[in-house]
Design an enzyme around this catalytic site. Structure first.
Site, PDB file in Angstrom:
ATOM      1  N   CYS A 121       2.674  -4.915   6.707  1.00  0.00           N
ATOM      2  CA  CYS A 121       2.470  -4.666   5.283  1.00  0.00           C
ATOM      3  C   CYS A 121       3.753  -4.196   4.615  1.00  0.00           C
ATOM      4  CB  CYS A 121       1.378  -3.615   5.098  1.00  0.00           C
ATOM      5  SG  CYS A 121      -0.252  -4.146   5.671  1.00  0.00           S
ATOM      6  N   HIS A 153       0.817  -1.215   0.000  1.00  0.00           N
ATOM      7  CA  HIS A 153       0.000   0.000   0.000  1.00  0.00           C
ATOM      8  C   HIS A 153       0.847   1.260   0.000  1.00  0.00           C
ATOM      9  CE1 HIS A 153       0.795   0.693   4.287  1.00  0.00           C
ATOM     10  NE2 HIS A 153       0.351  -0.524   4.577  1.00  0.00           N
TER      11      HIS A 153
END
EC number: 2.-.-.-
Length: 179
Positions: free
Chosen positions: A154, A132
Site C-alpha cells: 500500500c 491509507h
C-alpha cells in the site's frame, strides 16, 4: 515519589491508555467533510522512487505528500505477499471509513493484466491495495512511519494527511503509480 506525583503519573497513564484505546477502536471518529469541487483532485500521482504522492486537478498541483510504500517496493507487484507496490494506472474504487489504518482509499488493483499474469504464474495477484494512514492506535507516530517502507504494498501517509486526501479524492479518481 510523593503521593501527589504518583497520582498524577497514574492519571497520565490512564489518560494515555484511554486515548490510544479510543483511536484503536475508532470510537468517536468523524469523517472529513468533502472539499469543494474546485479543491477536489482529478488525478493522484504516486512516484515510488521519490516516495511522493501528488494530488492534481486538471494538471495543476493541489498538494504533495511524502509516503511509505510496500516493504520491497522496487518493481511491479507480481503476487500477493511480495511487498511490492503496483505500478500502472488505476482508480479509487472504494473509500473505507473504518479501516484498520485510520481511513483508506482502495485502488482498483489488480487489473486484467495483473490478474492474467498471476493466473499464468499460478499465484494470487494480491488485492486491497490502499492509500491509507497509520495503523489505529499508532497515529502518534506521525511522519516517523516514513523512516522505512513497511506496508504490504500500500501507500501510507500520516493520519492527518489521509484526512486531507480523503476530503479531496472522490471515488473514481484516476491513480497513476510510477516506478
Amino acid at each position: 515519589m510523593s503521593r501527589m506525583l504518583k497520582r498524577i503519573a497514574i492519571l497520565a497513564l490512564i489518560g494515555a491508555a484511554v486515548a490510544l484505546g479510543l483511536e484503536f477502536t475508532q470510537a468517536f471518529r468523524t469523517l472529513p467533510a468533502l472539499a469543494s469541487t474546485e479543491e477536489q483532485a482529478t488525478r493522484v500521482l504516486i512516484e515510488k522512487a521519490t516516495r511522493r504522492l501528488t494530488l492534481e486537478r486538471n494538471g495543476q498541483v493541489l498538494a504533495r505528500y511524502e509516503v511509505a510504500l510496500g516493504s520491497d517496493p522496487v518493481g511491479q507487484k507480481a503476487r500477493e505477499g511480495d511487498g511490492r507496490t503496483p505500478e500502472g494506472v488505476y482508480s479509487v474504487d472504494f473509500k473505507h471509513p473504518r479501516s484498520r489504518y485510520h481511513l483508506a482509499l482502495r485502488i482498483s488493483y489488480p487489473d486484467a493484466r495483473a490478474s492474467e499474469a498471476a493466473r499464468q504464474a499460478g499465484v494470487s495477484p494480491g488485492s486491497d491495495i490502499m492509500i491509507h494512514g497509520v495503523r489505529n492506535g499508532l497515529g502518534w507516530l506521525g511522519g516517523l512511519h516514513r523512516e522505512r517502507d513497511w506496508t504490504d504494498g500500500c501507500i501510507a501517509v500520516t493520519n492527518a494527511e489521509i484526512r486531507e486526501i480523503w476530503s479531496r479524492v472522490p471515488e473514481g479518481t484516476t491513480v497513476e503509480i510510477r516506478p
